[in-house]
Structures are given as structure tokens and as C-alpha cells.
Design an enzyme around this catalytic site. Sequence first.
Site, mmCIF file in Angstrom:
data_model
loop_
_atom_site.group_PDB
_atom_site.id
_atom_site.type_symbol
_atom_site.label_atom_id
_atom_site.label_comp_id
_atom_site.label_asym_id
_atom_site.label_seq_id
_atom_site.Cartn_x
_atom_site.Cartn_y
_atom_site.Cartn_z
ATOM 1 N N HIS A 141 19.165 -4.319 -45.409
ATOM 2 C CA HIS A 141 20.518 -4.060 -45.896
ATOM 3 C C HIS A 141 20.593 -4.484 -47.367
ATOM 4 O O HIS A 141 19.732 -5.232 -47.848
ATOM 5 C CB HIS A 141 21.530 -4.848 -45.068
ATOM 6 N N GLU A 143 22.400 -6.573 -49.055
ATOM 7 C CA GLU A 143 22.446 -8.022 -49.311
ATOM 8 C C GLU A 143 21.064 -8.660 -49.115
ATOM 9 O O GLU A 143 20.644 -9.518 -49.898
ATOM 10 C CB GLU A 143 23.437 -8.707 -48.360
ATOM 11 N N CYS A 177 27.305 -7.684 -42.454
ATOM 12 C CA CYS A 177 27.143 -7.630 -41.002
ATOM 13 C C CYS A 177 26.687 -9.014 -40.518
ATOM 14 O O CYS A 177 26.482 -9.917 -41.330
ATOM 15 C CB CYS A 177 26.096 -6.575 -40.631
ATOM 16 N N CYS A 180 23.420 -10.159 -42.305
ATOM 17 C CA CYS A 180 23.530 -10.514 -43.723
ATOM 18 C C CYS A 180 24.405 -11.755 -43.921
ATOM 19 O O CYS A 180 24.190 -12.519 -44.866
ATOM 20 C CB CYS A 180 24.069 -9.334 -44.522
#
Length: 251
Positions: A141, A143, A177, A180
Site C-alpha cells: 500500500h 503508506e 487500512c 498500514c
Amino acid sequence: MSKRIETKTILAVTAIIVIVGGLIFKKRKQEEAEGCVFLLLFCSVVFCSLLPLLTLNATTFSVKITLPVWAIQSYDSYQAREYKTDEDCMALAIELSARNMQKGTGGPFGAAIFERSSDGTLSLYAIGTNRVTELNNSTLHGEMMAIQFAQKKRNNYTLKAQDGFPKYELFTSCSPCIQCLGACFWSGISRLVCGATKDDAEAIGFDEGPVFEASYEHLRETGIQTQFECLREQANKVLQDYAKSGVIYNP
Ligand SMILES: [Zn+2]
């Protein structure tokens, strides 16, 4: 590399060694030829011993994580910009999310980590774009990418400075999420600023997992400041555009 390819390579190298050895044996005096053949055999044994190690390390036991080419090519221009406000920083995270979508290099999420010096000035330190679909890696992701590149650049497993500065602030185009959020907790960042909300991401079909207000409360207790809905409308616009044709992947 598969075992099949590996075996083929070993057979091919062995065949070449035998042929070359045979030619040398034919053309040279017997004493010289014996020396050459011995050297060739020694090299072939060393090569065959190392080959599995080399090939397996390069594939099975290592993971290559890269930013998209367009992001690498643009990095200098991103770094040259002036960042004074939260909106300046978030605008970059959103731009990364939009370009990632347009270029088809991953999901519609972008992140950027900024270094804040003791006099308050901000400079770009690392960027990340979602790479899940292109690199077939569910952990990549935006991040996660930004955190990994920042820690690699700093050559440290944490972004937390011993004496308080510089501080590192993570701007993400969408609230993190569950994965992260956990990574933010471990990363050593001092501040987390989010654009679109969890609800925005879930409205187009993504599942952000069990992220609760209590999770953020815990982050704040450990010294990580949080801020939400920075340029939310622009960030959510990217999600809405992506929803028209992009792949919605979930656990
Ligand atoms: Zn995530």
C-alpha cells in the site's frame, strides 16, 4: 527461477565445459592440457555449487520493491517544490494517487513522508504509491511503500530521532487500512495526516479492516499526532474516478 530451468542451466554449462576441455586436450601438449582440464573441472564444480544459491536468492528468497518509473523520474521535481502547509503536502500525496491510477501502476492511493526540522521547515523525504496489483504483493500500500523507502534512506528501522528532531510526518491520500495503521505505529513517524476517509474507500468497495477510533487513540498516546480530512474532496475524487474501471481487491 524454477528447478527445471536451473537443471537445464547446469547441464548446458557442463556440456560447454566438456566440449571446451575436449578441444584443449586435442590441440595442446598432454601436460598443458591436463592442467587446463583440471582447472575447468574445478571451475565447473564451484559454479554448480553456487548456482542454486545465486538463483534462489535472486528469486525465491528475496522481494524486489520498486516505485513506478514515472514516480522515480518525477521525484526530483517533487522534491524541488516548496512545502509550507498541510495542504501543500497532501496535494502531493493526492497527485501520486491520481497518477498511479492514470498510469495503471497500482491502486488509487499515494503517500509522502516529509522531514520537519527543528525550525519547522518541511522537506520531502520519501514517497509511496500503491503497488499491489502490478507487483502482486498485497502488502504494498502507499503508506507501506513510503515508510520502507524512508527507513531505507535513513538507514534505520525507526524514523524516531533520539533527540526529537528531525521529525517525520506521513501524509496519505486515504486513511490507513488495518495493515498500514499498524505500520504507522511501528514506523517512528511523529504525525499522520489523512485525506479521504475510511468510509470513502469502503464506499467504492475496498475493505479497510477493523480500524477503530480506539486504534487512533492508542497512536496518539504513543506520541503520534493525527489529522483527518485534509483535502478530503480532492482525495475522494480520485477514488470515485478509480471506481469506474479499476480493480477493487480485498482480503
Ligand atoms: Zn493499507
